[in-house]
Write an enzyme that holds these catalytic residues in place. Sequence first.
Site, PDB file in Angstrom:
ATOM      1  N   ASP A  97       0.836  -1.193   0.000  1.00 16.64           N
ATOM      2  CA  ASP A  97       0.000   0.000   0.000  1.00 16.64           C
ATOM      3  C   ASP A  97       0.875   1.248   0.000  1.00 16.64           C
ATOM      4  O   ASP A  97       1.865   1.336   0.737  1.00 16.64           O
ATOM      5  CB  ASP A  97      -0.888  -0.033   1.251  1.00 16.64           C
ATOM      6  CG  ASP A  97      -1.812   1.154   1.349  1.00 16.64           C
ATOM      7  OD1 ASP A  97      -2.711   1.271   0.503  1.00 16.64           O
ATOM      8  OD2 ASP A  97      -1.637   1.955   2.289  1.00 16.64           O
TER       9      ASP A  97
ATOM     10  N   GLU B 115       1.535  -0.351  -5.017  1.00 16.30           N
ATOM     11  CA  GLU B 115       0.590   0.721  -5.307  1.00 16.30           C
ATOM     12  C   GLU B 115       1.473   1.950  -5.503  1.00 16.30           C
ATOM     13  O   GLU B 115       1.972   2.517  -4.527  1.00 16.30           O
ATOM     14  CB  GLU B 115      -0.386   0.927  -4.160  1.00 16.30           C
ATOM     15  CG  GLU B 115      -1.416   2.008  -4.474  1.00 16.30           C
ATOM     16  CD  GLU B 115      -2.359   2.275  -3.311  1.00 16.30           C
ATOM     17  OE1 GLU B 115      -3.557   2.504  -3.567  1.00 16.30           O
ATOM     18  OE2 GLU B 115      -1.897   2.280  -2.153  1.00 16.30           O
TER      19      GLU B 115
END
Length: 691
Positions: A345, A381
């Site tokens: 993330d 990401e």
Amino acid sequence: MRLSAGTSARLGASWDGRGTNFALFSANAQKVELCLFDSQGRRELERIELPERTEDVWHGYLNDVSPGQLYGYRVHGPYQPEHGHRFNANKLLLDPYARRLAGRLVWTDAHFAYRTGSPREDLSFDRRDNARAMPKAVVVDETFNWGRREMRPNIPWEDTIIYEAHVRGLTQKREDVPPNLRGTYGGLSSPAMIEHLRRLGVTTIELLPVHGLVDDRVLVEKKLSNYWGYNTLSFFAPEPRYSQDNPLDAFRTTVARLHDAGIEVMLDVVYNHTAEGNHMGPTLSFRGIDNASYYVLKPENPRFYDDFTGCGSSVNLRHPRVLQMVMDSLRYWVEVCHVDGFRCDLATTLARGPNGFDRNSAFLTAIRQDPVLSSVKLVAEPWDLGMGGYQVGAFPSQWSEWNDRYRSAMRRYWSGEGSLIGEVSSRMTGSSDLFNHDGRKPRASVNHITVHDGFTLQDLFSYNEKHNEANGEGNRDGANDNHSTNCGHEGPTDDPAITALRRQLRRNQIACLLMAQGLPLILAGDEVANSQSGNNNAYCQDNEIGWVNWEGLGREGDDLINFVGHMTALRKRFPQIRSHRWLEGRRADGTYGVLWLTPAAEDMKEEDWKFPEGRFLAYVLGPIERGQSPIFIVLNAAPEEIAFNLPKMPEYKSWQQLLNTADVKQGTGDFASGSAAKAPPRSVLAFVGSA
């Protein structure tokens, strides 16, 4: 002796069969106390000062402490927020290396190192003890019987098809999963779910965060929770709410069963920030252990944090001990829990150096050379909220990346926007404009239309606007630019024309996703028309909004399980879709990787690419090896039927239809080479060449 020096070699609590070694890093502490608790975690039995400090690791060995023992730390040092130090020994702190958690955080003002409500804010000091309301770490025995036959699937990158799911949300409403397993780790590997994943043809399940987490106080006060789990407090411990007893063993049992079924397990991991938030957040672990080491502080005023994440703070992976913690965590999940990869993330934050994103940062360099992590799947990401945070295409060749450019282009295209065929052609063939450099392959692009963050596929074609009122933020949260279309009516409708159009557009997106080069990622529930009632930010909805609604199972038009299975089988049949090489046009020897064709089946010229409001795209992917067949793909996003010719190639007498998203029965037929055909409005077609 009961207490001895022990070792600094392994951080955390390590049981060796006779006793337990405790080791905690803190560069700026003055004293560290180990606190032992009763089996309920309510009563502190004793405090033991760790006797040794080696290279800023405080450590000690207790020869009568065994698995099951609950513990925490109190760390002494200066409370000087203006200098970056926030020590407060009145606060019980969770071991960053805790392998198991007991109890849940109960919110109270005592969790804050400062006096809440004080005019001096975080510069004040709070002397209340928070131990009773804190989760405790548990000493564990890490041994586990994986069985002689446990084999990791080791799916090649190019064959990977990812299915993104939430542990609770996937099975909470699934009636063919036993009631005691719904919403748990065990539910993921129940026979019904394994059969479902096999029918879809996916190879890899990617789980939203399962690291130990905290529900934000503001959400708890609204009777909501941090459902998605992007609020990590413990990087080593599986979240207890997804199991009935031992979460570590429950998680590993699930991994073993999925592996036995040939399905990989990837984890969405959040190392960019923690649950402690900004300078006004609670003191639960890292902040009270060594705030100045664990977080990126503003150089001009270390009372405050550099926040690249939008969550109040950023974890400081520039510090070697903090980097070690993240690397140890990743290796732990691979070696002890047998996971097959990670989606990081806000990965840009992890790779930030003093001057912003750095492809040669300490984190990316450490990953590159690590003998354990260099062999697992790594997905970034590739953005954060800081300056220069958008880094799609910039990660090293070892990584794949979420490609939001694919999502945006394909959403706009199928919602009816014209003049996108150039962009769509790139997105359908691996996005070479983003990733074809430094030895990277098409698998660098993780293509997706929907993920946990945003509309579901059903809602993408049912709502023009977000409807996040249930989040309690006045519908201000969540993205405003969704490139969605309600097809003529906002929300559910019984209008058969609108319903049919929505179903066809869903099939179009799934078809494109699974025929596009790169790695496809499917959101759980999209195959059964799961809706969140227009909520595009269901992060706090651990309820009917956030859970997958399986009512679409078996419902004609909404149950696309067989369609997805058809598309994954088609993808597996044609290696040029899964190619690990970048496409070329016509070569000198007459072979080709891709041919872009006009409706008349002629090679496209520059003026064809600039056709005003063009919505028709057709191309042939050539065979990779002799004896293989080409595949001809037609995308027609126009609202009207478009006539076209099948390619005329001497070596192929006919083209057999494999796909027509406008024909729900998937009718097939043979078309002579060069013959005329028609692409229905808003449809995807595919044909295979036949000699």
